[in-house]
Design a protein around this motif. Structure first.
Motif, PDB file in Angstrom:
ATOM      1  N   ALA A   1       1.834 -23.097  -5.634  1.00 13.52           N
ATOM      2  CA  ALA A   1       2.529 -23.651  -6.797  1.00 13.52           C
ATOM      3  C   ALA A   1       1.528 -24.256  -7.782  1.00 13.52           C
ATOM      4  O   ALA A   1       1.687 -24.114  -9.004  1.00 13.52           O
ATOM      5  N   GLY A   2       0.513 -24.899  -7.262  1.00 13.33           N
ATOM      6  CA  GLY A   2      -0.526 -25.461  -8.120  1.00 13.33           C
ATOM      7  C   GLY A   2      -1.287 -24.380  -8.868  1.00 13.33           C
ATOM      8  O   GLY A   2      -1.595 -24.523 -10.056  1.00 13.33           O
ATOM      9  N   LYS A   3      -1.570 -23.273  -8.179  1.00 16.52           N
ATOM     10  CA  LYS A   3      -2.263 -22.165  -8.832  1.00 16.52           C
ATOM     11  C   LYS A   3      -1.397 -21.574  -9.943  1.00 16.52           C
ATOM     12  O   LYS A   3      -1.903 -21.242 -11.021  1.00 16.52           O
ATOM     13  N   ALA A   4      -0.104 -21.451  -9.672  1.00 16.33           N
ATOM     14  CA  ALA A   4       0.805 -20.914 -10.683  1.00 16.33           C
ATOM     15  C   ALA A   4       0.889 -21.852 -11.881  1.00 16.33           C
ATOM     16  O   ALA A   4       0.846 -21.405 -13.042  1.00 16.33           O
ATOM     17  N   LYS A   5       0.974 -23.137 -11.618  1.00 19.86           N
ATOM     18  CA  LYS A   5       1.044 -24.120 -12.701  1.00 19.86           C
ATOM     19  C   LYS A   5      -0.232 -24.073 -13.544  1.00 19.86           C
ATOM     20  O   LYS A   5      -0.178 -24.124 -14.772  1.00 19.86           O
ATOM     21  N   GLU A   6      -1.370 -23.966 -12.874  1.00 19.40           N
ATOM     22  CA  GLU A   6      -2.638 -23.882 -13.589  1.00 19.40           C
ATOM     23  C   GLU A   6      -2.689 -22.621 -14.456  1.00 19.40           C
ATOM     24  O   GLU A   6      -3.110 -22.666 -15.620  1.00 19.40           O
ATOM     25  N   ALA A   7      -2.235 -21.499 -13.907  1.00 18.14           N
ATOM     26  CA  ALA A   7      -2.251 -20.238 -14.648  1.00 18.14           C
ATOM     27  C   ALA A   7      -1.359 -20.314 -15.886  1.00 18.14           C
ATOM     28  O   ALA A   7      -1.755 -19.875 -16.964  1.00 18.14           O
ATOM     29  N   VAL A   8      -0.165 -20.875 -15.723  1.00 19.97           N
ATOM     30  CA  VAL A   8       0.739 -21.021 -16.866  1.00 19.97           C
ATOM     31  C   VAL A   8       0.108 -21.927 -17.917  1.00 19.97           C
ATOM     32  O   VAL A   8       0.173 -21.649 -19.122  1.00 19.97           O
ATOM     33  N   GLY A   9      -0.514 -22.990 -17.474  1.00 21.44           N
ATOM     34  CA  GLY A   9      -1.191 -23.895 -18.401  1.00 21.44           C
ATOM     35  C   GLY A   9      -2.306 -23.209 -19.166  1.00 21.44           C
ATOM     36  O   GLY A   9      -2.473 -23.416 -20.364  1.00 21.44           O
TER      37      GLY A   9
ATOM     38  N   ALA B   1      -2.460 -27.278 -16.902  1.00 20.52           N
ATOM     39  CA  ALA B   1      -3.530 -26.672 -16.111  1.00 20.52           C
ATOM     40  C   ALA B   1      -4.189 -27.719 -15.212  1.00 20.52           C
ATOM     41  O   ALA B   1      -4.469 -27.454 -14.039  1.00 20.52           O
ATOM     42  N   ALA B   2      -4.403 -28.916 -15.746  1.00 18.28           N
ATOM     43  CA  ALA B   2      -5.007 -29.994 -14.954  1.00 18.28           C
ATOM     44  C   ALA B   2      -4.077 -30.427 -13.821  1.00 18.28           C
ATOM     45  O   ALA B   2      -4.537 -30.699 -12.707  1.00 18.28           O
TER      46      ALA B   2
ATOM     47  N   LYS C   1      -4.398 -27.909 -11.052  1.00 12.51           N
ATOM     48  CA  LYS C   1      -5.625 -28.116 -10.257  1.00 12.51           C
ATOM     49  C   LYS C   1      -5.471 -29.310  -9.337  1.00 12.51           C
ATOM     50  O   LYS C   1      -5.916 -29.287  -8.186  1.00 12.51           O
ATOM     51  N   ALA C   2      -4.841 -30.367  -9.838  1.00 10.00           N
ATOM     52  CA  ALA C   2      -4.627 -31.567  -9.014  1.00 10.00           C
ATOM     53  C   ALA C   2      -3.715 -31.245  -7.835  1.00 10.00           C
ATOM     54  O   ALA C   2      -3.961 -31.713  -6.710  1.00 10.00           O
ATOM     55  N   ASP C   3      -2.674 -30.454  -8.068  1.00  9.50           N
ATOM     56  CA  ASP C   3      -1.774 -30.059  -6.978  1.00  9.50           C
ATOM     57  C   ASP C   3      -2.519 -29.257  -5.913  1.00  9.50           C
ATOM     58  O   ASP C   3      -2.305 -29.456  -4.713  1.00  9.50           O
ATOM     59  N   GLN C   4      -3.396 -28.373  -6.358  1.00  4.84           N
ATOM     60  CA  GLN C   4      -4.181 -27.579  -5.411  1.00  4.84           C
ATOM     61  C   GLN C   4      -5.102 -28.464  -4.582  1.00  4.84           C
ATOM     62  O   GLN C   4      -5.219 -28.296  -3.367  1.00  4.84           O
ATOM     63  N   THR C   5      -5.730 -29.409  -5.245  1.00  4.34           N
ATOM     64  CA  THR C   5      -6.637 -30.323  -4.548  1.00  4.34           C
ATOM     65  C   THR C   5      -5.881 -31.145  -3.522  1.00  4.34           C
ATOM     66  O   THR C   5      -6.340 -31.320  -2.390  1.00  4.34           O
ATOM     67  N   LYS C   6      -4.718 -31.637  -3.909  1.00  4.31           N
ATOM     68  CA  LYS C   6      -3.901 -32.431  -2.993  1.00  4.31           C
ATOM     69  C   LYS C   6      -3.506 -31.610  -1.764  1.00  4.31           C
ATOM     70  O   LYS C   6      -3.584 -32.099  -0.635  1.00  4.31           O
TER      71      LYS C   6
END
Length: 57
Positions: free
Chosen positions: A15-23, A32-33, A36-41
């Motif tokens: 989901a974080g990757k998808a959010k970053e891509a959309v951003g 996008a940030a 990335k934060a979701d992915q890190t978490k």
């Protein structure tokens, strides 16, 4: 670590990757940030669970 936790962490990372891509596509730096934060978490949670597994064995 249970399989459900692994799936949940993987889904959160995806989901974080998808959010970053959309951003990135929409030039929305904030989104996008957040992605990335979701992915890190998700990765931190996964690492914590991996450490628990090492000590269980």
């Amino acid at each position: 670590m249970s399989a459900a936790d692994k799936i949940k962490n993987a889904a959160e990372e995806l989901a974080g990757k998808a959010k970053e891509a959309v951003g990135n596509v929409t030039n929305n730096d904030k989104l996008a940030a957040e992605g990335k934060a979701d992915q890190t978490k998700a990765n931190v949670k996964q690492t914590g669970e991996d450490v628990k597994d090492v000590f269980k064995n």
